[in-house]
Write a protein that holds these residues in place. Structure first.
Motif, PDB file in Angstrom:
ATOM      1  N   PHE A 205      -0.799 -31.404  33.805  1.00 33.38           N
ATOM      2  CA  PHE A 205      -2.009 -31.448  34.623  1.00 33.38           C
ATOM      3  C   PHE A 205      -1.698 -31.741  36.091  1.00 33.38           C
ATOM      4  O   PHE A 205      -0.639 -32.266  36.416  1.00 33.38           O
ATOM      5  CB  PHE A 205      -2.972 -32.533  34.112  1.00 33.38           C
ATOM      6  N   TYR A 206      -2.710 -31.430  36.922  1.00 37.66           N
ATOM      7  CA  TYR A 206      -2.637 -31.757  38.337  1.00 37.66           C
ATOM      8  C   TYR A 206      -4.035 -32.080  38.835  1.00 37.66           C
ATOM      9  O   TYR A 206      -5.008 -31.453  38.447  1.00 37.66           O
ATOM     10  CB  TYR A 206      -2.084 -30.579  39.159  1.00 37.66           C
ATOM     11  N   TRP A 207      -4.127 -33.098  39.659  1.00 36.84           N
ATOM     12  CA  TRP A 207      -5.341 -33.360  40.430  1.00 36.84           C
ATOM     13  C   TRP A 207      -4.949 -34.187  41.659  1.00 36.84           C
ATOM     14  O   TRP A 207      -3.874 -34.783  41.687  1.00 36.84           O
ATOM     15  CB  TRP A 207      -6.442 -34.033  39.613  1.00 36.84           C
ATOM     16  N   VAL A 208      -5.813 -34.200  42.652  1.00 34.85           N
ATOM     17  CA  VAL A 208      -5.556 -34.921  43.890  1.00 34.85           C
ATOM     18  C   VAL A 208      -5.582 -36.428  43.601  1.00 34.85           C
ATOM     19  O   VAL A 208      -6.438 -36.896  42.861  1.00 34.85           O
ATOM     20  CB  VAL A 208      -6.619 -34.555  44.960  1.00 34.85           C
ATOM     21  N   HIS A 209      -4.628 -37.145  44.146  1.00 36.18           N
ATOM     22  CA  HIS A 209      -4.492 -38.603  43.955  1.00 36.18           C
ATOM     23  C   HIS A 209      -4.209 -38.962  42.497  1.00 36.18           C
ATOM     24  O   HIS A 209      -4.679 -39.981  41.983  1.00 36.18           O
ATOM     25  CB  HIS A 209      -5.729 -39.355  44.450  1.00 36.18           C
ATOM     26  N   CYS A 210      -3.443 -38.145  41.818  1.00 35.21           N
ATOM     27  CA  CYS A 210      -3.098 -38.386  40.415  1.00 35.21           C
ATOM     28  C   CYS A 210      -2.370 -39.725  40.262  1.00 35.21           C
ATOM     29  O   CYS A 210      -2.700 -40.522  39.387  1.00 35.21           O
ATOM     30  CB  CYS A 210      -2.243 -37.236  39.891  1.00 35.21           C
ATOM     31  N   ARG A 211      -1.389 -39.959  41.102  1.00 35.68           N
ATOM     32  CA  ARG A 211      -0.593 -41.183  41.015  1.00 35.68           C
ATOM     33  C   ARG A 211      -1.477 -42.428  41.170  1.00 35.68           C
ATOM     34  O   ARG A 211      -1.357 -43.388  40.408  1.00 35.68           O
ATOM     35  CB  ARG A 211       0.495 -41.195  42.067  1.00 35.68           C
ATOM     36  N   ASP A 212      -2.374 -42.419  42.152  1.00 38.08           N
ATOM     37  CA  ASP A 212      -3.260 -43.563  42.374  1.00 38.08           C
ATOM     38  C   ASP A 212      -4.155 -43.818  41.170  1.00 38.08           C
ATOM     39  O   ASP A 212      -4.369 -44.964  40.770  1.00 38.08           O
ATOM     40  CB  ASP A 212      -4.126 -43.332  43.620  1.00 38.08           C
ATOM     41  N   ASP A 213      -4.671 -42.737  40.578  1.00 41.16           N
ATOM     42  CA  ASP A 213      -5.549 -42.877  39.420  1.00 41.16           C
ATOM     43  C   ASP A 213      -4.798 -43.444  38.211  1.00 41.16           C
ATOM     44  O   ASP A 213      -5.323 -44.289  37.487  1.00 41.16           O
ATOM     45  CB  ASP A 213      -6.186 -41.538  39.057  1.00 41.16           C
ATOM     46  N   VAL A 214      -3.560 -42.983  38.005  1.00 38.76           N
ATOM     47  CA  VAL A 214      -2.756 -43.479  36.873  1.00 38.76           C
ATOM     48  C   VAL A 214      -2.425 -44.962  37.080  1.00 38.76           C
ATOM     49  O   VAL A 214      -2.541 -45.772  36.150  1.00 38.76           O
ATOM     50  CB  VAL A 214      -1.470 -42.642  36.694  1.00 38.76           C
ATOM     51  N   GLU A 215      -2.000 -45.322  38.296  1.00 33.13           N
ATOM     52  CA  GLU A 215      -1.689 -46.727  38.575  1.00 33.13           C
ATOM     53  C   GLU A 215      -2.905 -47.618  38.358  1.00 33.13           C
ATOM     54  O   GLU A 215      -2.809 -48.679  37.734  1.00 33.13           O
ATOM     55  CB  GLU A 215      -1.182 -46.885  40.016  1.00 33.13           C
ATOM     56  N   ASP A 216      -4.038 -47.186  38.862  1.00 34.53           N
ATOM     57  CA  ASP A 216      -5.272 -47.952  38.725  1.00 34.53           C
ATOM     58  C   ASP A 216      -5.664 -48.093  37.249  1.00 34.53           C
ATOM     59  O   ASP A 216      -6.039 -49.175  36.790  1.00 34.53           O
ATOM     60  CB  ASP A 216      -6.384 -47.264  39.525  1.00 34.53           C
ATOM     61  N   TRP A 217      -5.560 -47.012  36.492  1.00 32.01           N
ATOM     62  CA  TRP A 217      -5.913 -47.009  35.063  1.00 32.01           C
ATOM     63  C   TRP A 217      -5.013 -47.968  34.274  1.00 32.01           C
ATOM     64  O   TRP A 217      -5.485 -48.749  33.446  1.00 32.01           O
ATOM     65  CB  TRP A 217      -5.804 -45.593  34.511  1.00 32.01           C
ATOM     66  N   CYS A 218      -3.716 -47.897  34.550  1.00 31.53           N
ATOM     67  CA  CYS A 218      -2.766 -48.741  33.812  1.00 31.53           C
ATOM     68  C   CYS A 218      -2.959 -50.228  34.153  1.00 31.53           C
ATOM     69  O   CYS A 218      -2.829 -51.079  33.283  1.00 31.53           O
ATOM     70  CB  CYS A 218      -1.335 -48.321  34.118  1.00 31.53           C
ATOM     71  N   ARG A 219      -3.242 -50.527  35.395  1.00 30.16           N
ATOM     72  CA  ARG A 219      -3.453 -51.920  35.791  1.00 30.16           C
ATOM     73  C   ARG A 219      -4.733 -52.502  35.197  1.00 30.16           C
ATOM     74  O   ARG A 219      -4.811 -53.687  34.926  1.00 30.16           O
ATOM     75  CB  ARG A 219      -3.495 -52.038  37.316  1.00 30.16           C
ATOM     76  N   LYS A 220      -5.743 -51.646  35.024  1.00 32.37           N
ATOM     77  CA  LYS A 220      -7.024 -52.127  34.502  1.00 32.37           C
ATOM     78  C   LYS A 220      -7.095 -52.106  32.978  1.00 32.37           C
ATOM     79  O   LYS A 220      -8.071 -52.562  32.404  1.00 32.37           O
ATOM     80  CB  LYS A 220      -8.174 -51.293  35.068  1.00 32.37           C
ATOM     81  N   SER A 221      -6.062 -51.599  32.328  1.00 32.78           N
ATOM     82  CA  SER A 221      -6.053 -51.526  30.870  1.00 32.78           C
ATOM     83  C   SER A 221      -5.952 -52.942  30.293  1.00 32.78           C
ATOM     84  O   SER A 221      -4.949 -53.633  30.465  1.00 32.78           O
ATOM     85  CB  SER A 221      -4.866 -50.674  30.404  1.00 32.78           C
ATOM     86  N   THR A 222      -6.999 -53.380  29.596  1.00 27.88           N
ATOM     87  CA  THR A 222      -7.024 -54.742  29.063  1.00 27.88           C
ATOM     88  C   THR A 222      -6.014 -54.945  27.941  1.00 27.88           C
ATOM     89  O   THR A 222      -5.432 -56.013  27.813  1.00 27.88           O
ATOM     90  CB  THR A 222      -8.434 -55.083  28.545  1.00 27.88           C
TER      91      THR A 222
END
Length: 189
Positions: A37-54
């Motif tokens: 996959f590809y989307w704009v700001h992919c890296r930022d979204d993945v980092e944010d998702w992983c950090r917020k994963s409870t």
């Protein structure tokens, strides 16, 4: 495949939280997603998702372990602060002594060693008063490990009467009294 902003959470859910993702972390999740996959700001979204994963946070714990603040203790004169420890048991001497009290001055690194028959608090306190306090003077601070002889009521009362502040090492951390512990190794050799 280019992913729309609305579908990004679905992809992240599948590749990070899903069966194939297994909460792999930022780097590996990003590599798996970028393969397809590809989307704009992919890296930022993945980092944010992983950090917020409870569930990740619960398993991995805090990113840094908090530790107590270390204190720098400056000594300005001899016998202002001393460290004490009991070493032994050693083979019994002719006079019946099995242990040594090791007393070290933090300023000059001067050491005094006294042989004692046992490591009871009364014996240690008596030897300290007669062999250290009388000839050298009463220190402001005494630092020791958490041995029963140093934590006893007799020893605490001796320190109180003499006007000496008693500090101690952290449990199971002889490194916090390294000067005396290192000297004990030399003494045992």
């Amino acid at each position: 495949m280019v992913v729309t902003k609305a579908k990004v959470p679905d992809v992240l859910q599948l590749y990070h939280n899903g069966c194939s993702g297994d909460h792999l972390g930022i780097k590996r999740t990003l590599l798996k997603i970028r393969e397809r996959f590809y989307w704009v700001h992919c890296r930022d979204d993945v980092e944010d998702w992983c950090r917020k994963s409870t569930s990740c946070a619960a398993v991995k714990g805090p990113p840094t372990r908090s530790r107590g603040a270390l204190k720098l203790y400056n000594v300005s004169e001899p016998w202002e602060r001393i460290a004490i420890d009991v070493a032994g048991p050693f083979p019994e001497s002719v006079s019946g002594n099995k242990y040594f009290i090791v007393v070290m001055d933090y300023f000059a690194k001067w050491s005094e060693i006294f042989a004692i028959p046992n490591q009871e608090a009364s014996t240690v306190a008596d030897k300290l008063v007669h062999e250290v306090f009388c000839p050298f003077g009463v220190p402001l601070d005494i630092h020791s490990d958490q041995g029963r002889n140093f934590e006893s009521q007799i020893f605490q009362e001796t320190c109180r009467v003499m006007g000496t502040r008693k500090t101690r090492t952290i449990s199971y951390h002889p490194q916090s009294d390294a000067m005396v512990e290192r000297f004990n190794q030399t003494l045992e050799r």
